[in-house]
Design a protein around this motif. Sequence first.
Motif, short mmCIF file in Angstrom:
data_model
loop_
_atom_site.label_atom_id
_atom_site.label_comp_id
_atom_site.label_asym_id
_atom_site.label_seq_id
_atom_site.Cartn_x
_atom_site.Cartn_y
_atom_site.Cartn_z
N GLY A 140 -11.42 38.50 58.15
CA GLY A 140 -12.35 39.43 58.78
C GLY A 140 -13.72 38.78 58.91
O GLY A 140 -13.88 37.57 58.74
N ARG A 141 -14.68 39.57 59.23
CA ARG A 141 -16.07 39.11 59.26
C ARG A 141 -16.93 40.35 59.07
O ARG A 141 -16.44 41.47 59.21
CB ARG A 141 -16.38 38.36 60.54
CG ARG A 141 -16.10 39.08 61.81
CD ARG A 141 -16.31 38.14 63.00
NE ARG A 141 -16.43 38.89 64.22
CZ ARG A 141 -15.46 39.03 65.10
NH1 ARG A 141 -14.30 38.46 64.90
NH2 ARG A 141 -15.65 39.73 66.19
N PRO A 142 -18.18 40.18 58.72
CA PRO A 142 -19.01 41.36 58.45
C PRO A 142 -18.92 42.39 59.58
O PRO A 142 -19.12 42.06 60.74
CB PRO A 142 -20.42 40.77 58.33
CG PRO A 142 -20.19 39.35 57.88
CD PRO A 142 -18.91 38.93 58.56
N GLY A 143 -18.58 43.59 59.21
CA GLY A 143 -18.45 44.66 60.18
C GLY A 143 -17.08 44.72 60.85
O GLY A 143 -16.82 45.62 61.63
N PHE A 144 -16.22 43.75 60.58
CA PHE A 144 -14.91 43.69 61.22
C PHE A 144 -13.82 43.46 60.18
O PHE A 144 -13.04 42.52 60.28
CB PHE A 144 -14.85 42.58 62.28
CG PHE A 144 -15.82 42.76 63.40
CD1 PHE A 144 -15.65 43.78 64.33
CD2 PHE A 144 -16.91 41.92 63.54
CE1 PHE A 144 -16.55 43.94 65.37
CE2 PHE A 144 -17.81 42.08 64.57
CZ PHE A 144 -17.63 43.09 65.49
#
Length: 166
Positions: free
Chosen positions: A108-112
């Motif tokens: 993932g990634r920040p916000g996702f």
Amino acid sequence: TAFVPPPPAACLALLPDFLSEGERHAHERGRSLAWLAHAPRLLAGCGGGCLAVAPRLFPLLLRWLAAPDGGVRESAALALAVLLRATWPRAAPHAAHVWAHLAAARAGRPGFEPSSAEVEALVECAAILWAAGGKGFREGVLVEARGGGGAPGGRALVAALGVEMI
């Protein structure tokens, strides 16, 4: 009533046009979700016949694994799992490339952050690749996971498979 997949010949006849629609509207969330809602049944019906369009199909699904919309990512992971189930005998040459996309999606990634359903589908994809990828692929994944290299999602996928990283 239960869905009864059309015969493979009918599925295979639909696949090129269906794929063209997916490619043409891949950037539109609503159309992507509509396409992805029907993809698993069509791909399952086509089975190994999906290999005929695999050079176009895999990039489309892998692109959607990185989409900003969680619904698109989750649906793409589910469709990819169906595709890998149907084409696993030919997965070995592409296993490392697909694994890299799975690892990035899992991280993932920040916000996702991935949903639980997305993670479940990603782990299923990883299990298929693990089985089909061959010894060299598995050793490469373990070297990355042990050494801390690669995406954190790759280590999470290895752990989810229950593989010891000794």
